[in-house]
Design a protein around this motif. Structure first.
Motif, PDB file in Angstrom:
ATOM      1  N   GLU A 158       0.821  -1.218   0.000  1.00 32.31           N
ATOM      2  CA  GLU A 158       0.000   0.000   0.000  1.00 32.31           C
ATOM      3  C   GLU A 158       0.854   1.267   0.000  1.00 32.31           C
ATOM      4  O   GLU A 158       0.443   2.298  -0.518  1.00 32.31           O
ATOM      5  N   PHE A 159       2.046   1.180   0.574  1.00 27.88           N
ATOM      6  CA  PHE A 159       2.893   2.367   0.672  1.00 27.88           C
ATOM      7  C   PHE A 159       3.770   2.578  -0.565  1.00 27.88           C
ATOM      8  O   PHE A 159       4.541   3.540  -0.623  1.00 27.88           O
ATOM      9  N   TYR A 160       3.674   1.676  -1.543  1.00 27.12           N
ATOM     10  CA  TYR A 160       4.524   1.781  -2.733  1.00 27.12           C
ATOM     11  C   TYR A 160       3.652   1.863  -3.979  1.00 27.12           C
ATOM     12  O   TYR A 160       2.666   1.135  -4.075  1.00 27.12           O
ATOM     13  N   PRO A 161       3.940   2.742  -4.933  1.00 23.35           N
ATOM     14  CA  PRO A 161       5.159   3.563  -5.083  1.00 23.35           C
ATOM     15  C   PRO A 161       5.107   4.930  -4.399  1.00 23.35           C
ATOM     16  O   PRO A 161       6.086   5.650  -4.446  1.00 23.35           O
ATOM     17  N   GLU A 162       3.968   5.284  -3.797  1.00 24.06           N
ATOM     18  CA  GLU A 162       3.879   6.568  -3.097  1.00 24.06           C
ATOM     19  C   GLU A 162       3.431   6.332  -1.664  1.00 24.06           C
ATOM     20  O   GLU A 162       2.412   5.686  -1.420  1.00 24.06           O
ATOM     21  N   PHE A 163       4.221   6.896  -0.729  1.00 30.64           N
ATOM     22  CA  PHE A 163       3.934   6.726   0.691  1.00 30.64           C
ATOM     23  C   PHE A 163       3.048   7.902   1.126  1.00 30.64           C
ATOM     24  O   PHE A 163       3.526   9.002   1.366  1.00 30.64           O
ATOM     25  N   THR A 164       1.752   7.657   1.207  1.00 31.42           N
ATOM     26  CA  THR A 164       0.808   8.738   1.512  1.00 31.42           C
ATOM     27  C   THR A 164       0.369   8.763   2.982  1.00 31.42           C
ATOM     28  O   THR A 164      -0.156   9.770   3.442  1.00 31.42           O
ATOM     29  N   ASP A 165       0.597   7.662   3.703  1.00 36.09           N
ATOM     30  CA  ASP A 165       0.128   7.603   5.096  1.00 36.09           C
ATOM     31  C   ASP A 165       0.987   8.425   6.043  1.00 36.09           C
ATOM     32  O   ASP A 165       0.547   8.780   7.140  1.00 36.09           O
ATOM     33  N   VAL A 166       2.216   8.710   5.661  1.00 33.13           N
ATOM     34  CA  VAL A 166       3.142   9.475   6.505  1.00 33.13           C
ATOM     35  C   VAL A 166       3.583  10.718   5.733  1.00 33.13           C
ATOM     36  O   VAL A 166       3.977  10.620   4.577  1.00 33.13           O
ATOM     37  N   SER A 167       3.516  11.868   6.384  1.00 29.92           N
ATOM     38  CA  SER A 167       3.940  13.110   5.744  1.00 29.92           C
ATOM     39  C   SER A 167       5.462  13.241   5.766  1.00 29.92           C
ATOM     40  O   SER A 167       6.141  12.594   6.568  1.00 29.92           O
ATOM     41  N   GLY A 168       5.995  14.078   4.883  1.00 30.87           N
ATOM     42  CA  GLY A 168       7.428  14.323   4.861  1.00 30.87           C
ATOM     43  C   GLY A 168       8.237  13.266   4.146  1.00 30.87           C
ATOM     44  O   GLY A 168       9.464  13.239   4.271  1.00 30.87           O
ATOM     45  N   ILE A 169       7.561  12.382   3.380  1.00 29.38           N
ATOM     46  CA  ILE A 169       8.266  11.355   2.608  1.00 29.38           C
ATOM     47  C   ILE A 169       8.591  11.922   1.233  1.00 29.38           C
ATOM     48  O   ILE A 169       7.706  12.348   0.493  1.00 29.38           O
ATOM     49  N   GLN A 170       9.850  11.909   0.880  1.00 28.97           N
ATOM     50  CA  GLN A 170      10.302  12.474  -0.389  1.00 28.97           C
ATOM     51  C   GLN A 170      10.232  11.469  -1.525  1.00 28.97           C
ATOM     52  O   GLN A 170       9.768  11.776  -2.620  1.00 28.97           O
ATOM     53  N   HIS A 171      10.680  10.233  -1.261  1.00 27.86           N
ATOM     54  CA  HIS A 171      10.745   9.224  -2.327  1.00 27.86           C
ATOM     55  C   HIS A 171      10.893   7.846  -1.697  1.00 27.86           C
ATOM     56  O   HIS A 171      11.428   7.701  -0.593  1.00 27.86           O
ATOM     57  N   ILE A 172      10.409   6.837  -2.412  1.00 32.77           N
ATOM     58  CA  ILE A 172      10.593   5.447  -1.988  1.00 32.77           C
ATOM     59  C   ILE A 172      10.954   4.621  -3.213  1.00 32.77           C
ATOM     60  O   ILE A 172      10.389   4.815  -4.291  1.00 32.77           O
ATOM     61  N   GLN A 173      11.920   3.713  -3.052  1.00 31.60           N
ATOM     62  CA  GLN A 173      12.390   2.919  -4.186  1.00 31.60           C
ATOM     63  C   GLN A 173      12.678   1.485  -3.734  1.00 31.60           C
ATOM     64  O   GLN A 173      13.047   1.246  -2.581  1.00 31.60           O
ATOM     65  N   ALA A 174      12.494   0.541  -4.657  1.00 31.35           N
ATOM     66  CA  ALA A 174      12.706  -0.873  -4.360  1.00 31.35           C
ATOM     67  C   ALA A 174      14.067  -1.307  -4.901  1.00 31.35           C
ATOM     68  O   ALA A 174      14.423  -0.993  -6.036  1.00 31.35           O
ATOM     69  N   VAL A 175      14.823  -2.043  -4.080  1.00 29.84           N
ATOM     70  CA  VAL A 175      16.158  -2.501  -4.477  1.00 29.84           C
ATOM     71  C   VAL A 175      16.374  -3.927  -3.984  1.00 29.84           C
ATOM     72  O   VAL A 175      15.584  -4.467  -3.211  1.00 29.84           O
ATOM     73  N   ALA A 176      17.460  -4.532  -4.447  1.00 31.27           N
ATOM     74  CA  ALA A 176      17.876  -5.857  -3.977  1.00 31.27           C
ATOM     75  C   ALA A 176      19.387  -5.944  -4.088  1.00 31.27           C
ATOM     76  O   ALA A 176      19.998  -5.334  -4.974  1.00 31.27           O
ATOM     77  N   ILE A 177      20.012  -6.687  -3.175  1.00 31.66           N
ATOM     78  CA  ILE A 177      21.473  -6.771  -3.136  1.00 31.66           C
ATOM     79  C   ILE A 177      21.915  -8.235  -3.147  1.00 31.66           C
ATOM     80  O   ILE A 177      21.345  -9.075  -2.443  1.00 31.66           O
ATOM     81  N   LYS A 178      22.958  -8.505  -3.941  1.00 30.72           N
ATOM     82  CA  LYS A 178      23.517  -9.856  -3.990  1.00 30.72           C
ATOM     83  C   LYS A 178      25.033  -9.763  -4.039  1.00 30.72           C
ATOM     84  O   LYS A 178      25.595  -8.931  -4.760  1.00 30.72           O
ATOM     85  N   ALA A 179      25.676 -10.605  -3.259  1.00 31.88           N
ATOM     86  CA  ALA A 179      27.142 -10.611  -3.209  1.00 31.88           C
ATOM     87  C   ALA A 179      27.708 -11.403  -4.371  1.00 31.88           C
ATOM     88  O   ALA A 179      27.129 -12.401  -4.813  1.00 31.88           O
ATOM     89  N   GLY A 180      28.847 -10.941  -4.867  1.00 26.32           N
ATOM     90  CA  GLY A 180      29.495 -11.634  -5.970  1.00 26.32           C
ATOM     91  C   GLY A 180      30.992 -11.377  -5.989  1.00 26.32           C
ATOM     92  O   GLY A 180      31.535 -10.692  -5.108  1.00 26.32           O
ATOM     93  N   ILE A 181      31.641 -11.919  -6.998  1.00 26.13           N
ATOM     94  CA  ILE A 181      33.087 -11.738  -7.171  1.00 26.13           C
ATOM     95  C   ILE A 181      33.349 -11.322  -8.611  1.00 26.13           C
ATOM     96  O   ILE A 181      32.993 -12.048  -9.551  1.00 26.13           O
ATOM     97  N   ILE A 182      33.949 -10.135  -8.771  1.00 30.52           N
ATOM     98  CA  ILE A 182      34.351  -9.690 -10.109  1.00 30.52           C
ATOM     99  C   ILE A 182      35.686 -10.341 -10.451  1.00 30.52           C
ATOM    100  O   ILE A 182      36.640 -10.253  -9.681  1.00 30.52           O
TER     101      ILE A 182
END
Length: 413
Positions: free
Chosen positions: A87-111
């Motif tokens: 409900e809070f994504y992509p716009e967080f409307t329930d809380v004031s003062g929210i500038q932006h919200i973004q979805a990410v994911a992280i995975k470890a690797g070896i270059i």
């Protein structure tokens, strides 16, 4: 106009005042106030500038507040997927003062290259990722295009890792990502460097590589609508603790929040010590400036001893005469503040605009150029505080006027 202020004004304008023995000491006192206000302004501007710069850099890589699943994972790697349909994504409307919200994911690797290899945290980002904060860090090339319908192999690599791997803009390289079952053959991906960034924060530059989030989803066998966590940016960093609680209370019970302050407590505890240093510097400089003004006031009193005797013989009270000299001292402090503000603001503006002063060891402060940040109310408060405290420090020394005998003072003339 009261007569104390009138006499003080006449003393200030008198030629004898400017050419008397006390003139040199008065000039030294004015110079001390001017130098003091310059040093205090620079201390505030550089201290707050460094705080703001480090806050911005840490937040750029992590967001102000992170929303994720409850788990015992203390690493940076995303293990449990989180459904993007919230409900809070992509716009967080329930809380004031929210500038932006973004979805990410992280995975470890070896270059891996022909000559060497380096560990890396591949941070997967999508079309919702806000690149604005990264614009200051981009040194070569452009940002990866992650908004296309098909996943691409474009990545943003740090200048630190590019040097260690002997890679440059436009090069391709292979990265190995381990699977949950370590006995299986690792996933291999070939990436192309389309941009190089340099944040100056080695903790992140030595690890983070930005890629298309669909690579992470495919390797983790997630659906298109699954991500690692959400990064929330707020309007006012000073409200981060309050907003963390507000966001926690407004999201589903199976989700958790963590502020960037609680994630990196040692960094923020370190920069909070800058406030102590700033107040310590301000306190010392005000004391030194006050002592100089006390010296100047005593010299003024000795220089005007005959006048004090005449005023007392004419019926002036001790407090009335003390006010004359306090007005005089306040004028000297004001002159020092005026020159100090002119020079101090000029120095701060010059450094902010051109950045000619740099740290000899930028890796220690996570930035090469000494950053500057100061607000108008800081300058106003600094001037008012200095004026008031210095005048209050002069109240006790001005008491020496009450000990001057009118008869002896007139004879002294």
């Amino acid at each position: 106009m009261n007569y104390e202020f009138f006499i003080a004004k006449r003393i200030i304008k008198a030629k004898q005042y400017k050419s008397s023995v006390s003139a040199t000491i008065i000039k030294i006192a004015i110079a001390a106030i001017a130098i003091g206000i310059i040093m205090m302004m620079v201390a505030i501007a550089t201290g707050m500038g460094l705080q703001k710069t480090i806050q911005k850099k840490v937040s750029t890589f992590n967001g102000h507040i992170q929303i994720s699943n409850f788990d015992n994972n203390n690493s940076e790697v995303s293990l449990m997927p989180l459904d993007v349909n919230q409900e809070f994504y992509p716009e967080f409307t329930d809380v004031s003062g929210i500038q932006h919200i973004q979805a990410v994911a992280i995975k470890a690797g070896i270059i891996r290259t022909e000559k060497t290899f380096e560990g890396v945290l591949a941070k997967g980002v999508g079309a919702d990722y806000n690149w604005t904060a990264f614009e200051d860090f981009l040194t070569e090339g452009r940002f990866p295009n992650v908004s296309e319908k098909r996943e691409n192999r474009e990545v943003l690599l740090s200048a630190y890792m590019a040097r260690r791997l002997e890679l440059k803009l436009g090069d391709t390289f292979k990265t190995l990502f381990l699977k949950e079952d370590t006995s299986e053959i690792p996933n291999e991906r070939t990436f192309e460097i389309v941009g190089i960034y340099d944040s100056g924060f080695q903790k992140f530059d030595a690890n983070v590589m930005l890629v298309d989030i669909r690579h992470i989803q495919r390797m983790n066998k997630w659906r298109n609508g699954e991500v690692g966590h959400f990064e929330v940016f707020i309007d006012d960093f000073n409200e981060i603790n309050e907003k963390t609680i507000e966001i926690y209370n407004s999201i589903p019970s199976n989700l958790d929040t963590q502020s960037v302050i609680s994630k990196y407590p040692f960094i923020f505890e370190w920069i909070s010590l800058f406030d102590v240093n700033i107040f310590l510097i301000i306190g010392i400089i005000i004391i030194v400036g006050g002592i100089n003004m006390i010296t100047a006031l005593l010299v003024l009193i000795l220089d005007r001893t005959p006048m004090i005797g005449v005023l007392k013989s004419l019926g002036s009270s001790d407090w009335s005469i003390r006010k004359i000299f306090l007005y005089n001292a306040a004028y000297l402090i004001g002159v020092g503040l005026l020159w100090g503000n002119i020079i101090g603001i000029a120095l701060v503006w010059t450094q902010h605009t051109f950045g000619f002063l740099k740290f000899p060891n930028p890796e220690q402060y996570h930035t090469s150029i000494i950053p500057i940040h100061i607000e108008v109310w800081h300058i106003i408060a600094l001037n008012i505080g200095t004026l008031v405290l210095c005048v209050l420090m002069l109240l006790l020394p001005s008491y020496i006027i009450t000990k001057i005998s009118p008869v002896k003072a007139i004879k002294f003339q």
